[in-house]
Scaffold this active site. Structure first.
Site, PDB file in Angstrom:
ATOM      1  N   SER A 246       0.856  -1.191   0.000  1.00  0.00           N
ATOM      2  CA  SER A 246       0.000   0.000   0.000  1.00  0.00           C
ATOM      3  C   SER A 246       0.887   1.234   0.000  1.00  0.00           C
ATOM      4  CB  SER A 246      -0.899  -0.007   1.224  1.00  0.00           C
ATOM      5  OG  SER A 246      -0.132   0.362   2.358  1.00  0.00           O
ATOM      6  N   LYS A 247       0.233   2.379  -0.181  1.00  0.00           N
ATOM      7  CA  LYS A 247       0.969   3.647  -0.180  1.00  0.00           C
ATOM      8  C   LYS A 247       1.753   3.800   1.120  1.00  0.00           C
ATOM      9  CE  LYS A 247      -2.182   6.504  -2.800  1.00  0.00           C
ATOM     10  NZ  LYS A 247      -2.895   7.763  -2.865  1.00  0.00           N
ATOM     11  N   ARG A 248       1.185   3.253   2.196  1.00  0.00           N
ATOM     12  CA  ARG A 248       1.843   3.395   3.489  1.00  0.00           C
ATOM     13  C   ARG A 248       3.204   2.695   3.547  1.00  0.00           C
ATOM     14  NH1 ARG A 248      -2.273   1.466   7.189  1.00  0.00           N
ATOM     15  NH2 ARG A 248      -3.625   1.831   5.418  1.00  0.00           N
ATOM     16  N   ASP A 249       3.400   1.732   2.659  1.00  0.00           N
ATOM     17  CA  ASP A 249       4.708   1.055   2.600  1.00  0.00           C
ATOM     18  C   ASP A 249       5.709   1.897   1.820  1.00  0.00           C
ATOM     19  OD1 ASP A 249       3.888  -1.380   3.875  1.00  0.00           O
ATOM     20  OD2 ASP A 249       2.783  -1.850   2.046  1.00  0.00           O
ATOM     21  N   GLY A 250       5.302   3.086   1.426  1.00  0.00           N
ATOM     22  CA  GLY A 250       6.209   3.950   0.661  1.00  0.00           C
ATOM     23  C   GLY A 250       6.145   3.658  -0.826  1.00  0.00           C
TER      24      GLY A 250
END
Ligand code: GLU
Length: 477
Positions: A246-250
């Site tokens: 996800s975006k949260r993983d960069g």
């Protein structure tokens, strides 16, 4: 066998993540491998989720990576139009068929009623199935209400080229919405009609759709059409490997990687390796090799872990293998502003020195700016250097003065500078870690730099001597 036709069918929601691009890439590689067609279809039937400019963004991403579609919104063919919002009459025609055969009916409930059915199911610890509330008599559809599929619940076994034999019980089948009250079809309905009308032979899409396949199989039957072949690539997982990327993983939008100076060939190579290999130990593939070697039966089933470090490694590898002219062409937009005053020859010589260390092109300014500007004296460079910081200012000044004298007689060829640097080691009785770090800092004011003699030769005598003098002056002031 019919000509292979695959499609990429994104919704225009504004962000093109690695997982979507990988779906597009696999569908494209497979079409090209088999001499088939690959098309782009924009699934813009959910007006609430649509983000302005996304269609252009999708097209730009595909184009930047060289994933060229044969048919699409801007490449018309007999199978178009390729935006679902322009195909409403086609969905209507298919909906009418279902209505005529008694397989579609208007949803009589309002959202509150539906909500209470759902709440009741939860309270009874049962899965919610709309069909349990299917009305006895089916009204005529006046288009103000959603049109639902009248399903025929049964268990299914089906084959997925990647995932193998799959099955689900009849509880997976429900009366899903075909056409919403705003007149737009749902994905569940539209993609089935479009894949059929566009003569798609293979569907490659996200893993999340597997759970809905039984419903799709039920609808294929009701429409009396053959289903395409399903080939579902494994999900792309985040770096931890236990949840979806996800975006949260960069994870960035694919254009961000391109803007940061990742080479498109490296991106393609890396993305293709997420869940696919050809069974050999080869890691670096040209795009032509990927097309040649791509095979559905080499797609893995388990999730593929996205590891940005591997992408960086691969990109560095691609950069190192470029000729200087190729690298110069790709680096054109990444130079620091001050480089514009320098000619191409000088810049190519800079590239020769930094090529080895460049992992992506946006690192170019940081790695090369001292070749173009006199950076301000940075005292931190010495104070944070474990070895140099144990020397007094006087000791360092003495050393640098000796360097200054020795270099004054150099003609600044790499050979002569190498000789002089070695000679300095002898006469100062210092280690390279001390002496060369000192010279490096004085002449570049950068935390790291390419090989010293080569860098000094390229900078030229005038620049090097004036920087050494500036450092000496700073100490004496
Ligand atoms: N529009 C769907 C999505 O963006 C595509 C699914 C498919 O490829 O059929 O997730």
């Amino acid at each position: 066998m019919n000509k292979v036709r695959t499609r990429f069918a994104p919704s225009p929601t504004g962000y093109m993540h690695v997982g979507s691009i990988r779906t597009a890439l696999f569908a494209w590689l497979y079409a090209k491998h088999t001499g088939g067609d690959f098309l782009l279809r924009i699934e813009d039937t959910d007006k609430k989720r649509e983000v302005e400019g996304s269609i252009e963004h999708i097209i730009k991403c595909l184009h930047s990576l060289g994933i060229e579609y044969d048919e699409g919104p801007d490449k018309p063919s007999q199978f178009g139009p390729f935006r679902q919002s322009e195909r409403l009459a086609i969905y209507q025609k298919w909906a009418d068929k279902l209505i005529q055969s008694g397989r579609a009916y208007p949803d009589p409930y309002n959202p509150n009623e539906l909500e209470s059915f759902r709440a009741q199911a939860i309270a009874e610890h049962k899965p919610f199935l709309y069909r349990n509330h299917r009305p006895e008599t089916l009204d005529k559809w006046d288009k103000t209400r959603p049109l639902r599929f009248k399903s025929d619940p049964k268990a299914y076994h089906w084959h997925d080229e990647v995932m193998g034999e799959l099955s689900a019980g009849q509880e997976a089948i429900d009366d899903f919405v075909l056409i919403k009250s705003d007149g737009f079809p749902t994905y569940n309905f539209a993609h089935i009609v479009d894949d059929y009308e566009m003569q798609i032979t293979h569907i490659m899409r996200g893993h999340e759709f597997i759970a809905s396949v039984p419903n799709y199989l039920n609808l294929y039957e009701a429409l009396n059409i053959n289903q395409p072949i399903f080939a579902t690539p494994p999900p792309v997982m985040g770096p931890s490997g236990n949840k979806k990327l996800s975006k949260r993983d960069g994870a960035k939008d694919i254009l961000e990687y391109i803007d940061e100076g990742y080479l498109t060939e490296a991106l393609i190579n890396y993305i293709a390796s997420l869940g696919w290999n050809d069974g050999s130990t080869q890691e670096i593939y040209t795009t032509d090799e990927l097309i040649k070697n791509f095979a559905l039966d080499r797609l893995q089933r388990s999730g593929a872990r996205f590891d940005e470090r591997r992408l960086i490694w691969m990109n560095g590898n691609y950069i190192r293998n470029l000729t200087i002219d190729e690298l110069a062409a790709k680096a054109k937009d990444f130079w620091p502003a001050e480089a514009s005053a320098y000619d191409d020859e000088y810049k190519k010589n800079v590239l020769k020195l930094v090529q080895e260390r460049l992992k992506h092109l946006s690192e170019l300014p940081a790695l090369s700016n001292f070749f173009f500007i006199d950076l301000p004296i940075d005292h931190e460079l010495i104070s944070s250097n474990k070895k140099l910081s144990s020397y007094s200012k006087q000791q360092l000044e003495e050393l640098l003065k000796t360097v200054n004298q020795e270099l004054a007689t150099s003609n600044f060829t790499v050979e002569d500078l190498t000789d002089k640097l070695n000679h300095l080691l002898t006469i100062t009785d210092q280690s390279p870690a001390i002496l060369f770090s000192l010279i490096r800092i004085a002449t570049t004011q950068a935390p790291a730099s390419p090989p010293l003699a080569e860098s000094m030769a390229l900078l030229g005598k005038e620049h090097v001597m004036s920087r050494i003098n500036a450092q000496l002056k700073d100490w004496s002031s």
